[in-house]
Design a protein around this motif. Sequence first.
Motif, PDB file in Angstrom:
ATOM      1  N   ALA A  46      28.789 114.150  55.493  1.00 25.21           N
ATOM      2  CA  ALA A  46      27.694 113.453  54.799  1.00 25.21           C
ATOM      3  C   ALA A  46      26.989 112.427  55.690  1.00 25.21           C
ATOM      4  O   ALA A  46      25.808 112.143  55.486  1.00 25.21           O
ATOM      5  N   VAL A  47      27.719 111.859  56.660  1.00 23.57           N
ATOM      6  CA  VAL A  47      27.109 110.823  57.508  1.00 23.57           C
ATOM      7  C   VAL A  47      26.613 111.377  58.851  1.00 23.57           C
ATOM      8  O   VAL A  47      25.921 110.683  59.594  1.00 23.57           O
ATOM      9  N   LYS A  48      26.978 112.605  59.142  1.00 22.05           N
ATOM     10  CA  LYS A  48      26.690 113.202  60.449  1.00 22.05           C
ATOM     11  C   LYS A  48      25.210 113.107  60.822  1.00 22.05           C
ATOM     12  O   LYS A  48      24.338 113.393  59.992  1.00 22.05           O
ATOM     13  N   ASP A  49      24.968 112.685  62.036  1.00 17.95           N
ATOM     14  CA  ASP A  49      23.604 112.603  62.570  1.00 17.95           C
ATOM     15  C   ASP A  49      22.673 111.687  61.773  1.00 17.95           C
ATOM     16  O   ASP A  49      21.459 111.855  61.810  1.00 17.95           O
ATOM     17  N   SER A  50      23.245 110.725  61.049  1.00 14.97           N
ATOM     18  CA  SER A  50      22.409 109.719  60.392  1.00 14.97           C
ATOM     19  C   SER A  50      22.872 108.353  60.882  1.00 14.97           C
ATOM     20  O   SER A  50      23.946 108.232  61.491  1.00 14.97           O
ATOM     21  N   ASP A  51      22.093 107.310  60.589  1.00 16.87           N
ATOM     22  CA  ASP A  51      22.511 105.974  61.057  1.00 16.87           C
ATOM     23  C   ASP A  51      23.742 105.473  60.289  1.00 16.87           C
ATOM     24  O   ASP A  51      24.363 104.493  60.688  1.00 16.87           O
ATOM     25  N   MET A  52      24.096 106.180  59.209  1.00 20.24           N
ATOM     26  CA  MET A  52      25.296 105.781  58.446  1.00 20.24           C
ATOM     27  C   MET A  52      26.568 105.906  59.281  1.00 20.24           C
ATOM     28  O   MET A  52      27.517 105.160  59.081  1.00 20.24           O
ATOM     29  N   GLU A  53      26.593 106.841  60.235  1.00 20.58           N
ATOM     30  CA  GLU A  53      27.834 107.047  60.997  1.00 20.58           C
ATOM     31  C   GLU A  53      28.166 105.874  61.912  1.00 20.58           C
ATOM     32  O   GLU A  53      29.284 105.744  62.383  1.00 20.58           O
ATOM     33  N   ASN A  54      27.199 104.994  62.122  1.00 22.25           N
ATOM     34  CA  ASN A  54      27.439 103.814  62.964  1.00 22.25           C
ATOM     35  C   ASN A  54      27.738 102.562  62.149  1.00 22.25           C
ATOM     36  O   ASN A  54      27.893 101.474  62.708  1.00 22.25           O
ATOM     37  N   GLN A  55      27.814 102.705  60.831  1.00 23.92           N
ATOM     38  CA  GLN A  55      28.187 101.584  59.968  1.00 23.92           C
ATOM     39  C   GLN A  55      29.670 101.694  59.606  1.00 23.92           C
ATOM     40  O   GLN A  55      30.261 102.755  59.719  1.00 23.92           O
ATOM     41  N   SER A  56      30.234 100.584  59.150  1.00 24.96           N
ATOM     42  CA  SER A  56      31.604 100.667  58.632  1.00 24.96           C
ATOM     43  C   SER A  56      31.537 101.138  57.186  1.00 24.96           C
ATOM     44  O   SER A  56      30.533 100.920  56.492  1.00 24.96           O
ATOM     45  N   LEU A  57      32.608 101.760  56.757  1.00 27.14           N
ATOM     46  CA  LEU A  57      32.691 102.219  55.376  1.00 27.14           C
ATOM     47  C   LEU A  57      32.590 101.014  54.431  1.00 27.14           C
ATOM     48  O   LEU A  57      31.893 101.053  53.413  1.00 27.14           O
ATOM     49  N   GLU A  58      33.277  99.931  54.809  1.00 26.28           N
ATOM     50  CA  GLU A  58      33.300  98.730  53.969  1.00 26.28           C
ATOM     51  C   GLU A  58      31.891  98.156  53.788  1.00 26.28           C
ATOM     52  O   GLU A  58      31.536  97.723  52.695  1.00 26.28           O
ATOM     53  N   ALA A  59      31.112  98.169  54.872  1.00 28.15           N
ATOM     54  CA  ALA A  59      29.732  97.670  54.776  1.00 28.15           C
ATOM     55  C   ALA A  59      28.906  98.570  53.857  1.00 28.15           C
ATOM     56  O   ALA A  59      28.097  98.086  53.058  1.00 28.15           O
ATOM     57  N   MET A  60      29.131  99.864  53.928  1.00 25.94           N
ATOM     58  CA  MET A  60      28.390 100.780  53.047  1.00 25.94           C
ATOM     59  C   MET A  60      28.801 100.623  51.585  1.00 25.94           C
ATOM     60  O   MET A  60      27.969 100.719  50.690  1.00 25.94           O
ATOM     61  N   PHE A  61      30.100 100.346  51.351  1.00 24.59           N
ATOM     62  CA  PHE A  61      30.550 100.147  49.964  1.00 24.59           C
ATOM     63  C   PHE A  61      29.778  98.991  49.308  1.00 24.59           C
ATOM     64  O   PHE A  61      29.464  99.042  48.127  1.00 24.59           O
ATOM     65  N   ALA A  62      29.489  97.949  50.100  1.00 24.45           N
ATOM     66  CA  ALA A  62      28.832  96.760  49.545  1.00 24.45           C
ATOM     67  C   ALA A  62      27.421  97.057  49.018  1.00 24.45           C
ATOM     68  O   ALA A  62      26.915  96.312  48.178  1.00 24.45           O
ATOM     69  N   ASN A  63      26.810  98.120  49.522  1.00 27.95           N
ATOM     70  CA  ASN A  63      25.535  98.564  48.901  1.00 27.95           C
ATOM     71  C   ASN A  63      25.523 100.086  48.731  1.00 27.95           C
ATOM     72  O   ASN A  63      24.563 100.767  49.076  1.00 27.95           O
ATOM     73  N   ILE A  64      26.614 100.570  48.146  1.00 24.94           N
ATOM     74  CA  ILE A  64      26.806 102.019  47.997  1.00 24.94           C
ATOM     75  C   ILE A  64      25.754 102.628  47.064  1.00 24.94           C
ATOM     76  O   ILE A  64      25.437 103.814  47.166  1.00 24.94           O
ATOM     77  N   SER A  65      25.191 101.817  46.183  1.00 24.62           N
ATOM     78  CA  SER A  65      24.147 102.312  45.267  1.00 24.62           C
ATOM     79  C   SER A  65      22.923 102.804  46.039  1.00 24.62           C
ATOM     80  O   SER A  65      22.128 103.568  45.505  1.00 24.62           O
ATOM     81  N   LYS A  66      22.778 102.383  47.299  1.00 24.98           N
ATOM     82  CA  LYS A  66      21.612 102.795  48.104  1.00 24.98           C
ATOM     83  C   LYS A  66      21.958 103.960  49.038  1.00 24.98           C
ATOM     84  O   LYS A  66      21.127 104.380  49.844  1.00 24.98           O
ATOM     85  N   HIS A  67      23.182 104.453  48.949  1.00 28.99           N
ATOM     86  CA  HIS A  67      23.603 105.560  49.812  1.00 28.99           C
ATOM     87  C   HIS A  67      23.784 106.834  48.985  1.00 28.99           C
ATOM     88  O   HIS A  67      23.932 106.771  47.768  1.00 28.99           O
ATOM     89  N   PRO A  68      23.817 107.982  49.638  1.00 29.60           N
ATOM     90  CA  PRO A  68      23.992 109.244  48.909  1.00 29.60           C
ATOM     91  C   PRO A  68      25.306 109.267  48.119  1.00 29.60           C
ATOM     92  O   PRO A  68      26.304 108.678  48.545  1.00 29.60           O
ATOM     93  N   VAL A  69      25.277 109.956  46.996  1.00 27.46           N
ATOM     94  CA  VAL A  69      26.462 110.018  46.133  1.00 27.46           C
ATOM     95  C   VAL A  69      27.636 110.663  46.863  1.00 27.46           C
ATOM     96  O   VAL A  69      28.798 110.357  46.592  1.00 27.46           O
ATOM     97  N   ALA A  70      27.364 111.524  47.832  1.00 28.77           N
ATOM     98  CA  ALA A  70      28.447 112.154  48.608  1.00 28.77           C
ATOM     99  C   ALA A  70      29.218 111.104  49.413  1.00 28.77           C
ATOM    100  O   ALA A  70      30.419 111.261  49.642  1.00 28.77           O
TER     101      ALA A  70
END
Length: 205
Positions: A46-70
Amino acid sequence: MSTVKELKFPELPYAYDALEPHIDKQTMELHYSKHHKAYYDKLMNAVKDSDMENQSLEAMFANISKHPVAVRNNGGGHWNHSLFWKILSPNGGGQPSGRLAEEISKTFGSFDAFKEEFSQVAATRFGSGWAWLAVKDGKLIVCSTPNQDNPMMDVSECQGQPILGLDVWEHAYYLNYQNRRPAYIEAFWKLVNWKEVENNFDQIG
Ligand code: MN3
């Protein structure tokens, strides 16, 4: 903190049959090598080849509503199971000690009162989800979340940093316990690795 692309599928810290009779070998093998592995693989995909792969999971959880449901489902699935394997042990059970023990008594009245509240929350989570002991603003809370959500996600009703989690999806217990979720919860207490939970608590400060 690791970026998502640096995350490795974790080793199981004991053999598949190590938690018997409380959690049977077949359940452990399927749960770890199929269910958790699938969350991990799908997260990576789900994160492959997107800027998400360079973020931490914890940082993404904090605004998970703005990320894909996958990412919500599989990132949660990966993080939650990674915690779960570590807070179980063939030599687990008993009670915590030190600062965590004191904080549990202060917050819930006693260890038994905490255990009862956590068990109740785990038993009454409707459908699939997790029960948590988490820290919010230095205070302990008990709560549950649906699916693979956790209290670090902005979408979660309860907010905090989990230090103990219990998987109450049927895949975690159905082979051995069928519909008897309370029996699985009772067995869980015999496996809790309180040293690890204490470490998680101490790391939050
Ligand atoms: Mn699971």
